[in-house]
Design a protein around this motif. Structure first.
Motif, PDB file in Angstrom:
ATOM      1  N   SER A   1      -3.559  -4.487   5.858  1.00  0.00           N
ATOM      2  CA  SER A   1      -2.113  -4.353   6.024  1.00  0.00           C
ATOM      3  C   SER A   1      -1.572  -5.607   6.687  1.00  0.00           C
ATOM      4  O   SER A   1      -2.014  -5.978   7.784  1.00  0.00           O
ATOM      5  CB  SER A   1      -1.787  -3.129   6.891  1.00  0.00           C
ATOM      6  OG  SER A   1      -0.450  -3.187   7.358  1.00  0.00           O
TER       7      SER A   1
ATOM      8  N   GLU B   1      -0.754  -4.763   0.999  1.00  0.00           N
ATOM      9  CA  GLU B   1      -1.495  -3.600   1.495  1.00  0.00           C
ATOM     10  C   GLU B   1      -2.598  -3.183   0.522  1.00  0.00           C
ATOM     11  O   GLU B   1      -2.627  -2.044   0.050  1.00  0.00           O
ATOM     12  CB  GLU B   1      -0.548  -2.417   1.718  1.00  0.00           C
ATOM     13  CG  GLU B   1       0.478  -2.612   2.815  1.00  0.00           C
ATOM     14  CD  GLU B   1       1.289  -1.341   3.041  1.00  0.00           C
ATOM     15  OE1 GLU B   1       1.836  -0.800   2.047  1.00  0.00           O
ATOM     16  OE2 GLU B   1       1.347  -0.870   4.177  1.00  0.00           O
TER      17      GLU B   1
ATOM     18  N   MET C   1       1.563   2.224   1.554  1.00  0.00           N
ATOM     19  CA  MET C   1       0.251   2.544   0.991  1.00  0.00           C
ATOM     20  C   MET C   1       0.363   3.776   0.107  1.00  0.00           C
ATOM     21  O   MET C   1       1.081   4.710   0.428  1.00  0.00           O
ATOM     22  CB  MET C   1      -0.753   2.797   2.119  1.00  0.00           C
ATOM     23  CG  MET C   1      -2.173   3.064   1.649  1.00  0.00           C
ATOM     24  SD  MET C   1      -2.906   1.662   0.791  1.00  0.00           S
ATOM     25  CE  MET C   1      -3.005   0.456   2.104  1.00  0.00           C
TER      26      MET C   1
END
Length: 299
Positions: free
Chosen positions: A148, A135, A1
């Motif tokens: 996710s 993500e 991320m």
């Protein structure tokens, strides 16, 4: 991320009720593994089927809708850098209804049957982001949401411990689960002066190539089809930003492209109601908005 713009929310911070959404989905999967199969099939069809090459179009449609809801001219910036694609836009910020729409694959926040300016297809187009990322995240002024694949797999596996049928379904898909059904709260900010940002850490080199190809293919047609967007900025891997703007000059729609110059377009548009019978076998979300629209443009 991409921690520059988004991170997991602090413990207990969940302004959009993502924990409730996850719990409802996991309970439904445990009770009826067929529901898991339906969700997985729907997400896969959208991400790998008709929406795969519509990533930029879908991001732009969401931006146009946000601008329309806010009653403001739309501005969108698409930035590809360091393996992350960020789509930042002005307009109405993310809210709980929007989060639920993004996470359902079926339903949508775009329910006003009188609103013919909303061009997105009931929120399902957001699944196009899965063509490039595992993500995705969306952040705005009042909070954010993220997804996710790794965490979705872990949740599905834990739930499957008490539901053998669900475990069988997960194994048939080699561990792939419909990750958009399992949102998490996130914290982050959109880059100024924008209100919302969609953040897509790209999965691999193939995803990066697809994102770059779609960004380089952006042209006047996007602004002509989405009149709610007046400015579009595209920046690719540190190259000089390309800016496209749209304005009206008498009978012409003028698109000024910093890379390709100014083009005057003659445009005309039409819209109207659809005959209810044409939608009789369509999902309820489509029947609630029985309108059609079309735009023609000639340089």
């Amino acid at each position: 991320m991409s921690s520059k713009f988004v991170r997991p929310a602090a413990e207990g911070a969940d302004p959009f009720g993502t924990a409730r959404l996850r719990r409802g989905v996991l309970d439904a999967w445990a009770t009826s593994p067929a529901r898991f199969r339906e969700d997985a099939n729907a997400e896969e069809d959208l991400a790998l089927g008709g929406y795969r090459d519509r990533l930029v179009v879908e991001l732009a449609q969401n931006a146009a809708d946000a601008a329309a809801r806010a009653g403001l001219p739309g501005r969108l910036r698409l930035t590809l850098r360091d393996g992350v694609l960020v789509a930042a836009n002005t307009g109405a910020p993310l809210d709980a209804a929007g989060v639920e729409s993004l996470s359902t694959l079926r339903a949508s926040a775009k329910r006003d049957t009188r609103d013919t300016s909303s061009v997105g297809r009931f929120g399902v187009g957001f699944a196009a982001v899965l063509s490039v990322t595992d993500e995705p995240a969306v952040v705005g002024r009042h909070g954010g949401v993220r997804w996710s694949l790794a965490e979705a797999r872990a949740l599905a596996a834990e739930t499957a411990r008490h539901s053998p049928g669900l475990g069988d379904e997960v194994r048939r898909r080699d561990g792939h689960v419909p990750l958009l059904r399992l949102p998490y709260a996130a914290e982050g900010t959109a880059p100024a002066p924008y209100d919302t940002a969609v953040i897509l850490p790209l999965r691999d080199a193939a995803a990066a190539d697809l994102a770059e190809r779609l960004l380089r293919a952006v042209d006047d047609a996007l602004l002509l089809a989405l009149p709610g967007i007046e400015e579009l900025v595209v920046e690719i891997n540190g190259e000089s930003a390309r800016t496209l703007t749209r304005r009206t000059d008498g009978a012409f729609t003028v698109v000024d492209d910093s890379a390709h110059g100014v083009t005057h377009w003659r445009t005309t548009a039409a819209h109207g109601p659809l005959t209810p019978g044409l939608l009789a076998d369509r999902p309820v979300e489509e029947r609630l908005r029985p309108h059609w629209s079309v735009t023609w443009a000639v340089p």
